[in-house]
Design an enzyme around this catalytic site. Structure first.
Site, PDB file in Angstrom:
ATOM      1  N   GLU A  40      -4.633   7.548   2.804  1.00 51.25           N
ATOM      2  CA  GLU A  40      -3.373   6.823   2.932  1.00 51.25           C
ATOM      3  C   GLU A  40      -2.969   6.208   1.613  1.00 51.25           C
ATOM      4  O   GLU A  40      -2.056   5.426   1.563  1.00 51.25           O
ATOM      5  CB  GLU A  40      -3.505   5.738   3.999  1.00 51.25           C
ATOM      6  CG  GLU A  40      -3.772   6.329   5.366  1.00 51.25           C
ATOM      7  CD  GLU A  40      -4.018   5.250   6.405  1.00 51.25           C
ATOM      8  OE1 GLU A  40      -4.166   5.605   7.575  1.00 51.25           O
ATOM      9  OE2 GLU A  40      -4.070   4.062   6.049  1.00 51.25           O
ATOM     10  N   GLY A  66       0.819  -1.205   0.000  1.00 54.63           N
ATOM     11  CA  GLY A  66       0.000   0.000   0.000  1.00 54.63           C
ATOM     12  C   GLY A  66       0.856   1.259   0.000  1.00 54.63           C
ATOM     13  O   GLY A  66       1.937   1.305  -0.600  1.00 54.63           O
ATOM     14  N   SER A  67       0.395   2.274   0.708  1.00 49.60           N
ATOM     15  CA  SER A  67       1.077   3.576   0.679  1.00 49.60           C
ATOM     16  C   SER A  67       2.411   3.586   1.408  1.00 49.60           C
ATOM     17  O   SER A  67       3.173   4.552   1.287  1.00 49.60           O
ATOM     18  CB  SER A  67       0.165   4.654   1.262  1.00 49.60           C
ATOM     19  OG  SER A  67      -0.951   4.869   0.414  1.00 49.60           O
ATOM     20  N   THR A  68       2.730   2.523   2.164  1.00 50.49           N
ATOM     21  CA  THR A  68       4.063   2.467   2.779  1.00 50.49           C
ATOM     22  C   THR A  68       5.146   2.322   1.713  1.00 50.49           C
ATOM     23  O   THR A  68       6.333   2.511   1.993  1.00 50.49           O
ATOM     24  CB  THR A  68       4.164   1.298   3.777  1.00 50.49           C
ATOM     25  OG1 THR A  68       3.943   0.065   3.084  1.00 50.49           O
ATOM     26  CG2 THR A  68       3.129   1.437   4.881  1.00 50.49           C
ATOM     27  N   PHE A  69       4.726   2.024   0.493  1.00 46.55           N
ATOM     28  CA  PHE A  69       5.640   1.899  -0.642  1.00 46.55           C
ATOM     29  C   PHE A  69       6.077   3.266  -1.178  1.00 46.55           C
ATOM     30  O   PHE A  69       7.103   3.371  -1.857  1.00 46.55           O
ATOM     31  CB  PHE A  69       4.922   1.107  -1.744  1.00 46.55           C
ATOM     32  CG  PHE A  69       5.807   0.521  -2.803  1.00 46.55           C
ATOM     33  CD1 PHE A  69       6.777  -0.417  -2.509  1.00 46.55           C
ATOM     34  CD2 PHE A  69       5.657   0.887  -4.133  1.00 46.55           C
ATOM     35  CE1 PHE A  69       7.572  -0.972  -3.500  1.00 46.55           C
ATOM     36  CE2 PHE A  69       6.447   0.340  -5.127  1.00 46.55           C
ATOM     37  CZ  PHE A  69       7.409  -0.592  -4.803  1.00 46.55           C
TER      38      PHE A  69
END
Length: 629
Positions: free
Chosen positions: A629, A326-329
Site C-alpha cells: 500500500e 500514506g498511499s491515499t495521497f
C-alpha cells in the site's frame, strides 16, 4: 419681699410664650410640609418606581432550546422537564450542616456533593446551584413540607437537554453545560446578558456551541406582584419566551450508527460527504462519549475517566487530529502531475524496488519492485518508487500549490469549532515552523518522502474526505457543512444552507477519468479487491498505510511492536463512480494495513448507504490483506 407682677405683664409674657411655641409648631409643620412636597411632588416618580419595584418582580421565562434532528427527522437532541433541588450558597451559613439536614429529607449521594463543590468553584457566589436533579414526586412533596427549615434552598422545575441516542454523534452534537464565569464574561461582552437571565446552561462544544445563538431563543418575562417576603401573589403581565430554532442536519443518523458500530472498540475517524452538496453524511470520532453526563454538571469520577483516558474520547479526531495520508495521497499526486504536465498516463518507469536520491535509498514496499509501472498501475499496486521519482521531478512548490487547491493544509470552514489546519509541507511552511536557520532549510530528499504521503504531510480525515469529494465531483468544490437548514418554530420560516459551489479546480475531464478508472481497479484487482469483492455498485478507492513513528530504515513488523506504535490504516473512496453520492476518508489508528482494517469499514458504509444493508456487527479485519500500500 415678693415682686408681684401686674396682670397685664403676666398676660403679655404668656402670649409671648404662646406665640413662640406656635411659631415653633408652624416651623415644624412647615418643614414637614416641605418634606411632604419633596417626597410626594418632586420625587414622586422616583419613589413610585421604587415602590413598584418592591411590589412587582420581573421574572425571566427561559425559552425552550431548539431541537436537533438528522436529515430524516430523527431527533438527536431534545429537552425534558424535571424538578431540581437547588441551593443559593450565599444565603446558607453552614453549607455542610445544611446538606446533612437535607440528606434526611431527600437522598443526596457523595457524588452530588462533589458536583456541587465543583459548580461552586466555577459559578458566581449568588448563583442557584443544583444539589439534585430529576427529583421524584415523593421527594418533592417531602421537601415542600419542610421547606421552612431550609432558607436558600428551593425546588424548581427546569428544562434539561437530553441526547436520546447517548453516544451517537457525540462529537458532532457536542454538549450543554452550566454557565461558568468565563461564559458569563463572554455573554456580557456580546451584549446578550439580558437574554440569558434565568438561563443556567449554554452550548459548550459541537453544534450546541456553534449554533448557540440559533438554538437558545429569546428569554421572556413575567411581571409578578409579590408580598414583602417576596412570595408571588398574581401575574400582572406576561411577555412569552420565543423558543430557539430547530436544526435539521445533513447527517444521516442511520449511517452514523453503522460507522460507529463498524469501528467496534478501535480508535479512529471517518468522514463521509455528499459530493454534490458538501453535506456531511457521517462524521465519526472513536471512541465516543455520552454528552448526557455534562448536562447536570459532570461528576469528578466520570470526568477523570474521560479526561485521563489514554484513548482521549473527548478529542474530535475527525476534524482536529492530523495524520500522514500514506498511499491515499497517491491518486492526488497523479492527478496533480497530469494537471501540471509532469506526467502522461502512458509514461512508465522500471521499478527495481527502490529509488536512489542524494546518496539515500528510498525503498519500495515490494522487494524487487513491480517491473514496468505506468500511472494506472502505480495507483492499482500502490508503487512507491513511481511517486518517489514523480515528487523529485515535480518539486515541493508544485506539489504544495496543487494540493492547496484541493483544500489540504487549510481549514474547510465546517460548522464546528476546533478544526485543525493540518500540515501541507512547503519551504515557506518550514520557515514558519522551525526557529533555527539550519532547521528552516528545505532539503530535496524531504520532497521524495512527501510524494508517498509521508514526511511532514499531515491532514485531518475531514480534509481528506473533502479532497476526495472534489475529485469525485470533477473539480467542483462545495464547503463541507453539517446543518442543512435552520427552522424557525414560531413562524415556520426555513433558512437553508445553500448548496452552491464555492469554486472550481481547473481539472481536465480526461485526467479525472484516468484517476477514477485506476481507483476503480484498486477495488477490482488491487489492494482493495478483497474488501469490495461482489459489490453490486462501482466504487473507486485507495488504500493507505501511514507510519505512527519513524522506522529509521528498519523493517516493519507490526506484531513485534507495542499497539500504539503500529501503523495507521487508511482508505479513501467514493461511489457509485458514474454518479457519486458519497465520498469518504477513514483511518483506523494503529491497525496496520488499510486493506486489512479501513477498507472493510468503507464497504459496510457503502452497502448501507447505497443498498440499505444493515451490518450485524463491527467490520471484520482482513488478516490476509496485502501489505502493498
Amino acid at each position: 419681699m415678693i415682686d408681684l407682677l401686674s396682670p397685664e405683664t403676666q398676660v403679655l409674657r404668656f402670649r409671648r410664650r404662646v406665640y413662640f411655641a406656635a411659631g415653633i409648631v408652624l416651623v415644624c409643620f412647615g418643614l414637614l410640609f416641605a418634606r411632604f412636597v419633596w417626597l410626594q411632588v418632586v420625587m414622586h416618580d422616583y419613589y413610585q418606581t421604587r415602590a413598584e419595584d418592591n411590589r412587582i418582580a420581573l421574572m425571566p421565562i427561559s425559552p425552550n432550546r431548539g431541537l436537533i434532528v438528522d436529515r430524516n427527522g430523527e431527533i438527536l437532541a431534545r429537552n425534558y422537564s424535571a424538578y431540581t433541588l437547588e441551593i443559593q450558597p450565599s444565603r446558607v451559613t453552614h453549607l455542610d450542616d445544611t446538606l446533612d439536614e437535607l440528606a434526611r429529607v431527600v437522598t443526596i449521594e457523595p457524588r452530588d456533593r462533589r458536583r456541587l463543590r465543583k459548580l461552586m468553584e466555577e459559578s458566581r457566589n449568588f448563583d442557584s446551584l443544583p444539589i439534585r436533579t430529576r427529583l421524584t414526586d415523593d421527594e418533592v412533596a417531602r421537601f415542600i413540607a419542610q421547606r421552612y427549615r431550609f432558607p436558600g434552598v428551593e425546588v424548581r422545575a427546569r428544562l434539561f437537554r437530553q441526547y436520546p441516542n447517548t453516544e451517537l454523534a457525540s462529537h458532532v452534537l457536542g454538549y450543554m453545560g452550566r454557565i461558568n464565569k468565563r461564559d458569563a464574561e463572554r455573554i456580557d461582552e456580546t451584549g446578550n446578558a439580558d437574554n440569558y437571565r434565568g438561563t443556567d446552561h449554554i452550548g459548550k462544544a459541537g453544534l450546541e456551541q456553534f449554533y448557540e445563538s440559533d438554538l437558545h431563543g429569546v428569554t421572556g418575562y413575567e411581571q409578578v406582584e409579590v408580598t414583602a417576603a417576596g412570595r408571588p401573589v398574581r401575574v400582572l403581565s406576561r411577555t412569552p419566551a420565543q423558543n430557539g430554532n430547530n436544526l435539521r442536519l445533513t447527517l444521516d443518523a442511520g449511517l452514523q450508527r453503522v460507522v460507529e458500530q463498524a469501528f467496534g472498540e478501535r480508535r479512529g475517524a471517518l468522514v463521509a460527504i455528499e459530493p454534490s452538496t458538501g453535506g456531511v453524511l457521517a462524521l465519526v470520532s472513536k471512541p465516543t462519549f455520552d454528552p448526557n453526563l455534562f448536562v447536570d454538571g459532570i461528576d469528578a469520577t466520570n470526568w477523570d475517566l474521560l479526561n485521563n483516558s489514554p484513548d482521549h474520547p473527548l478529542l474530535n479526531r475527525a476534524i482536529y487530529s492530523s495524520y500522514p495520508p500514506g498511499s491515499t495521497f497517491k491518486p492526488l499526486m497523479a492527478l496533480g502531475a497530469l494537471t501540471a504536465g509532469k506526467r502522461t498516463p502512458e509514461f512508465a518507469i522500471a521499478d527495481p524496488g527502490h529509488f536512489d536520491f542524494g546518496g539515500h535509498r528510498f525503498r519500495d514496499d515490494k522487494v524487487g519492485g513491480h517491473g514496468m509501472v505506468d500511472m494506472h498501475k502505480s495507483i492499482v499496486v500502490s508503487c512507491n518508487t513511481y511517486y518517489y521519482r514523480l515528487a523529485a521531478d515535480w518539486g515541493i512548490d508544485g506539489i504544495a500549490g496543487f494540493m492547496s487547491q484541493l483544500g489540504l493544509g487549510s481549514r474547510t470552514g465546517i460548522d464546528l469549532e476546533g478544526e485543525s489546519t493540518g500540515v501541507l509541507p512547503s519551504p515557506e511552511w518550514k520557515k514558519k515552523r522551525f526557529k533555527r536557520p539550519e532547521q528552516q532549510k528545505w532539503y530535496a530528499g524531504e520532497t521524495v518522502s512527501v510524494g508517498i504521503g509521508q514526511g511532514y504531510n499531515a491532514y485531518t480525515m475531514l480534509q481528506m474526505a473533502h479532497a476526495v469529494s472534489i475529485l469525485a465531483n470533477d473539480g467542483v468544490v462545495y464547503k463541507p457543512h453539517l446543518v442543512k437548514q435552520v427552522e424557525n418554530v414560531r413562524t415556520g420560516a426555513v433558512r437553508r444552507v445553500e448548496a452552491e459551489p464555492t469554486r472550481r479546480v481547473n481539472l481536465k475531464p480526461e485526467h479525472i477519468a484516468v484517476i477514477k478508472q485506476a481507483m476503480v481497479d484498486v477495488n477490482r484487482e488491487g489492494t482493495g479487491a478483497r474488501a469490495f469483492a461482489g459489490a453490486p455498485y462501482t466504487a473507486a478507492g485507495k488504500t493507505g498505510t501511514a507510519q505512527a513513528f519513524s522506522l529509521r530504515g528498519a523493517q516493519y513488523r507490526g506484531s513485534k511492536l507495542a499497539e500504539k506504535l503500529r501503523d495507521h490504516a487508511l482508505f479513501i473512496a467514493f461511489a457509485p463512480v458514474e454518479n457519486p453520492k458519497i465520498a469518504l476518508a477513514v483511518i483506523v489508528e494503529n491497525a496496520g494495513f488499510g486493506a486489512q482494517s479501513a477498507a472493510p469499514i468503507a464497504r459496510q458504509v457503502f452497502d448501507y448507504y447505497l443498498l440499505g444493508n444493515k451490518p450485524e456487527g463491527p467490520a471484520p479485519e482482513d488478516s490476509d490483506a496485502t501489505d502493498s500500500e
